[in-house]
Design an enzyme around this catalytic site. Sequence first.
Site, PDB file in Angstrom:
ATOM      1  N   ARG A 158       0.812  -1.222   0.000  1.00 42.45           N
ATOM      2  CA  ARG A 158       0.000   0.000   0.000  1.00 42.45           C
ATOM      3  C   ARG A 158       0.842   1.267   0.000  1.00 42.45           C
ATOM      4  NH1 ARG A 158      -3.413  -3.688   2.837  1.00 42.45           N
ATOM      5  NH2 ARG A 158      -2.306  -3.246   4.769  1.00 42.45           N
ATOM      6  N   GLU A 200       3.490  -9.638  15.625  1.00 48.08           N
ATOM      7  CA  GLU A 200       2.726 -10.132  16.766  1.00 48.08           C
ATOM      8  C   GLU A 200       2.927 -11.642  16.911  1.00 48.08           C
ATOM      9  OE1 GLU A 200      -1.300  -8.916  16.554  1.00 48.08           O
ATOM     10  OE2 GLU A 200      -1.702  -9.396  18.661  1.00 48.08           O
TER      11      GLU A 200
HETATM   12  P1  AMP Z   1       2.997  -1.997  11.920  1.00 46.60           P
HETATM   13  O1  AMP Z   1       4.260  -2.663  11.461  1.00 46.60           O
HETATM   14  O2  AMP Z   1       2.375  -2.638  13.110  1.00 46.60           O
HETATM   15  O3  AMP Z   1       3.179  -0.494  12.087  1.00 46.60           O
HETATM   16  O4  AMP Z   1       1.927  -2.223  10.759  1.00 46.60           O
HETATM   17  C1  AMP Z   1       1.950  -1.437   9.638  1.00 46.60           C
HETATM   18  C2  AMP Z   1       1.617  -2.196   8.384  1.00 46.60           C
HETATM   19  O5  AMP Z   1       0.486  -3.068   8.566  1.00 46.60           O
HETATM   20  C3  AMP Z   1       1.233  -1.217   7.290  1.00 46.60           C
HETATM   21  O6  AMP Z   1       1.843  -1.655   6.096  1.00 46.60           O
HETATM   22  C4  AMP Z   1      -0.270  -1.269   7.212  1.00 46.60           C
HETATM   23  O7  AMP Z   1      -0.698  -1.280   5.889  1.00 46.60           O
HETATM   24  C5  AMP Z   1      -0.682  -2.561   7.936  1.00 46.60           C
HETATM   25  N1  AMP Z   1      -1.673  -2.331   9.016  1.00 46.60           N
HETATM   26  C6  AMP Z   1      -1.501  -2.583  10.340  1.00 46.60           C
HETATM   27  N2  AMP Z   1      -2.573  -2.296  11.064  1.00 46.60           N
HETATM   28  C7  AMP Z   1      -3.494  -1.820  10.200  1.00 46.60           C
HETATM   29  C8  AMP Z   1      -4.840  -1.307  10.341  1.00 46.60           C
HETATM   30  N3  AMP Z   1      -5.473  -1.247  11.525  1.00 46.60           N
HETATM   31  N4  AMP Z   1      -5.483  -0.887   9.228  1.00 46.60           N
HETATM   32  C9  AMP Z   1      -4.848  -0.934   8.026  1.00 46.60           C
HETATM   33  N5  AMP Z   1      -3.601  -1.407   7.826  1.00 46.60           N
HETATM   34  C10 AMP Z   1      -2.922  -1.845   8.901  1.00 46.60           C
END
Ligand code: AMP
Length: 174
Positions: free
Chosen positions: A61, A98
């Site tokens: 994305r 996670e």
């Molecule tokens: P993180 O590594 O936990 O910051 O997760 C970020 C990645 O996971 C990004 O590439 C987002 O597209 C996806 N992502 C995680 N949580 C969400 C959410 N609640 N809604 C949309 N995309 C998410």
Amino acid sequence: MTLDEVKGLVRNIPDFPIPGIQFKDLTTAFINPSALKYMRDEMVKEYANHGITKVIGIESRGFIMAPAVAMEIGAGFVPIRKPGKLPAEVVEQSYAKEYGTDTIQIHKDALSEDDIVLIHDDLLATGGTMKAAIDLCKKFGVKKIYVHFLVELDALEGRKLLENDAEVSSMIHY
Ligand code: AMP
């Protein structure tokens, strides 16, 4: 178009992809021509005068806005991808998720120590993905790292993981 109007176009999908996650779906903003242009233009305004040489998009994305912004600010576009997708020699970085670990890769010849980079992804949750992307860029000794998200989930405090190494900015906050 205003920031609040763009925020109003983001769709919340409960329990996707797993129970308990409130998924922020940006496709409902990207589909609106004015919102799409607003997001691009705001990023261009923010980063036009920072000497950025490469805009890096994180699969998948992050690939929507990054090349559009790169073209406008006179920078190149570089993809960070999941393993097995990039065809030439890569540098990689693993990070804890996670459940288990994940890995991202960048082409070995994509960056140099002369680069000032902007890394973009659609959303900041825990920050694990972006931290790994920053660590990848640091392996090249780039001059400076800017990080941008369209959406930041403030309560998860992912920003704390990133701010030591990069200047962090998000357009929409929840
Ligand atoms: P993180 O590594 O936990 O910051 O997760 C970020 C990645 O996971 C990004 O590439 C987002 O597209 C996806 N992502 C995680 N949580 C969400 C959410 N609640 N809604 C949309 N995309 C998410």
